[in-house]
Design a protein around this motif. Structure first.
Motif, short mmCIF file in Angstrom:
data_model
loop_
_atom_site.label_atom_id
_atom_site.label_comp_id
_atom_site.label_asym_id
_atom_site.label_seq_id
_atom_site.Cartn_x
_atom_site.Cartn_y
_atom_site.Cartn_z
N PRO A 25 13.49 7.87 -1.68
CA PRO A 25 13.37 6.60 -2.16
C PRO A 25 14.24 6.17 -3.58
O PRO A 25 14.76 7.26 -4.27
CB PRO A 25 11.81 6.71 -2.47
CG PRO A 25 11.59 8.37 -2.78
CD PRO A 25 12.45 8.89 -1.95
N ARG A 38 4.52 3.26 -4.91
CA ARG A 38 4.99 3.95 -3.59
C ARG A 38 4.23 4.96 -3.34
O ARG A 38 3.98 5.56 -2.01
CB ARG A 38 6.56 4.09 -3.74
CG ARG A 38 7.37 4.37 -2.49
CD ARG A 38 8.75 4.47 -2.48
NE ARG A 38 9.25 5.42 -3.75
CZ ARG A 38 10.13 4.92 -4.61
NH1 ARG A 38 10.49 3.61 -4.70
NH2 ARG A 38 10.32 5.73 -5.72
N THR A 48 6.15 7.52 4.93
CA THR A 48 7.06 7.46 3.50
C THR A 48 7.82 6.18 3.38
O THR A 48 8.34 5.91 2.50
CB THR A 48 8.06 8.56 4.07
OG1 THR A 48 8.72 8.38 5.27
CG2 THR A 48 7.17 9.93 4.14
N GLU A 49 7.73 5.14 4.44
CA GLU A 49 8.30 3.95 4.27
C GLU A 49 7.64 2.98 4.96
O GLU A 49 6.71 3.19 5.92
CB GLU A 49 9.48 4.02 4.60
CG GLU A 49 10.85 3.01 4.14
CD GLU A 49 10.42 2.39 2.93
OE1 GLU A 49 9.88 1.15 2.95
OE2 GLU A 49 10.91 3.01 1.82
N SER A 50 8.01 1.58 4.84
CA SER A 50 7.34 0.64 5.41
C SER A 50 7.79 0.34 6.96
O SER A 50 7.24 -0.64 7.66
CB SER A 50 7.65 -0.72 4.65
OG SER A 50 8.85 -1.00 4.84
N ARG A 80 15.59 1.42 1.73
CA ARG A 80 15.36 2.58 2.70
C ARG A 80 15.16 1.91 3.96
O ARG A 80 15.39 2.25 4.98
CB ARG A 80 14.45 3.49 2.24
CG ARG A 80 14.31 4.77 2.79
CD ARG A 80 13.87 6.15 2.26
NE ARG A 80 12.68 6.03 1.86
CZ ARG A 80 11.78 6.97 1.68
NH1 ARG A 80 12.24 8.28 1.89
NH2 ARG A 80 10.31 6.70 1.25
N THR A 81 14.04 0.76 3.95
CA THR A 81 13.62 0.26 5.21
C THR A 81 15.02 -0.28 5.74
O THR A 81 14.96 -0.17 7.11
CB THR A 81 12.69 -1.16 4.72
OG1 THR A 81 11.93 -0.70 3.63
CG2 THR A 81 11.95 -1.54 6.04
#
Length: 432
Positions: A25, A38, A48-50, A80-81
């Motif tokens: 992240p 987060r 760990t992400e959207s 990161r998305t």
């Protein structure tokens, strides 16, 4: 908010396998409390992400699946998305897979500033590379789909399916003007031509399976029509009357008879829908053909643009096209001019001229002027016995040439608009 992204994915594809991601992240602008937010999102969702990305089989078709987890910071798009989505599209190109995007997002992640917003360019680039490879993209608009997620993945699908009851709009609920919110709904986006169809969550798996089959199994060609041995009307005016008969079969009857199953795309993606033009994809003998069909009404600018959109998509996916011609002519009122009827007709002429796939046309009723000719493929047009094709209607010819209205029947005869006349003139190949 609906079900979680992971449960949605496993429900659609029991063999879902996520793509590896070892990225860390980021906190590009040092937003106060962002790392803690987060971490709370990770604990709340188990993700760990959207966004979750991976491969799976939907109704027998392998696909790359991209699903947003709204519970993770509102499904917002951060650095990161964007990296995950780009990697998914690029991997789909390598594996020759269609992409299904299951969107539920509030937009760009404020806590990452312009780094977050710039991910929209990254996503658009990856989507463009995938499209250039001749691969299909399906978008599902979940609740909510707003901001950049709607402007890129949501609206960018070749086919856009919207879930009933979903909030869909560029402006999110906290930043739009107060007042009427009916425009920011899935139903409104279908009604204005920005999405193709409205479905329930229960029907979503079967709808996606059907669409994936249609968009990935192209036929080699549209079988040409057979011969004709019927009686000829005795006059041009008789042909016009036969084409205008209220009990004559219309486009939907032809599609129902010709195709085993089909689904419609709707709208020109410019705010318009023409209910008098049916466009979509269907199966015949296990393979897919595309179609654009006039239904006997004056065709509007939205109808021409939707047909051009259909031809362009079919050409990119290697799917042959069938067009059904049936219109007294293009719409010619003031609203049509303001909607750009002339450029829209030109757009369809250009799309058919540029198509690399076979385009086959059948005149099934009235063939009135350029509004009909724009739907017809040069060198691959046939006519039914109860049709006509003319430079314009006999009534319009009489008006333009300042003839007596009583001369309209004889004008029809002189125009040589009967099916066999049109064949003899070299504009059509035959009568079916």
């Amino acid at each position: 908010m609906g079900e979680s992204a992971r449960s949605l994915l496993t429900g659609l594809a029991a063999d879902f396998a996520g793509l590896p991601d070892d990225s860390a992240p980021d906190d590009p602008i040092g937003w106060p409390g962002y790392p803690e937010s987060r971490e709370r999102a990770v604990r709340a969702t188990g993700e760990t992400e959207s966004v979750l990305c991976g491969t799976g089989t939907v109704g027998g078709t392998a696909a790359m699946l991209v699903a947003f987890e709204f519970g993770f910071l509102g499904g917002s798009v951060g650095g990161r998305t964007g990296a995950r989505i780009e990697a998914a599209f690029d991997e789909a190109v390598r594996r020759r897979l269609p992409v299904v995007s299951l969107v539920a997002t509030g937009g760009s992640r404020m806590q990452e500033g312009m780094r977050a917003l710039s991910q929209l360019q990254r996503i658009a680039g990856a989507s463009t590379r995938h499209r250039a490879a001749g691969l299909a993209q399906l978008s599902v608009l979940r609740n909510p789909t707003t901001g950049g997620g709607w402007a890129t993945l949501g609206s960018g699908g070749d086919v856009v399916v919207a879930l009933e009851g979903a909030q869909v709009g560029f402006a999110g609920s906290r930043v739009r003007p107060h007042g009427d919110h009916s425009a920011y709904t899935a139903a409104a986006q279908v009604a204005c031509g920005s999405a193709d169809e409205l479905v329930t969550e229960a029907d979503l798996p079967s709808v996606l399976a059907h669409w994936l089959t249609l968009l990935t199994t192209p036929a080699a060609h549209v079988p040409p029509p057979g011969g004709f041995s019927g009686l000829k009307p005795v006059s041009g005016w008789a042909s016009v009357q036969a084409a205008r008969a209220p009990d004559r079969p219309r486009a939907r009857a032809y599609l129902d008879a010709y195709l085993d199953s089909y689904r419609l795309v709707s709208g020109d993606r410019c705010g318009g829908v023409d209910d008098g033009v049916l466009c979509g994809f269907g199966t015949r003998e296990g393979a897919t053909v595309a179609f654009a069909a006039q239904c006997g009404t004056p065709t509007t600018a939205a109808g021409f643009r939707t047909a051009a959109r259909l031809v362009g998509l079919a050409d990119r996916l290697g799917i042959p096209v069938l067009t059904l011609v049936d219109t007294p002519g293009a719409a010619n009122d003031a609203a049509a001019e303001r909607a750009g009827i002339g450029p829209a007709i030109g757009q369809l002429f250009g799309a058919i001229a540029a198509a690399r796939v076979p385009v086959t046309s059948l005149v099934i009723g009235e063939g009135g002027s350029g509004g009909a000719l724009a739907f017809a493929a040069p060198g691959r047009t046939w006519m039914t016995a109860d049709s006509y094709f003319s430079v314009t209607s006999p009534e319009a010819v009489a008006a333009i040439l300042k003839l007596d209205p009583a001369d309209v029947p004889s004008v029809a005869d002189r125009l040589r608009l009967r099916p066999w006349d049109v064949v003899e003139l070299g504009v059509a190949e035959g009568i079916v």
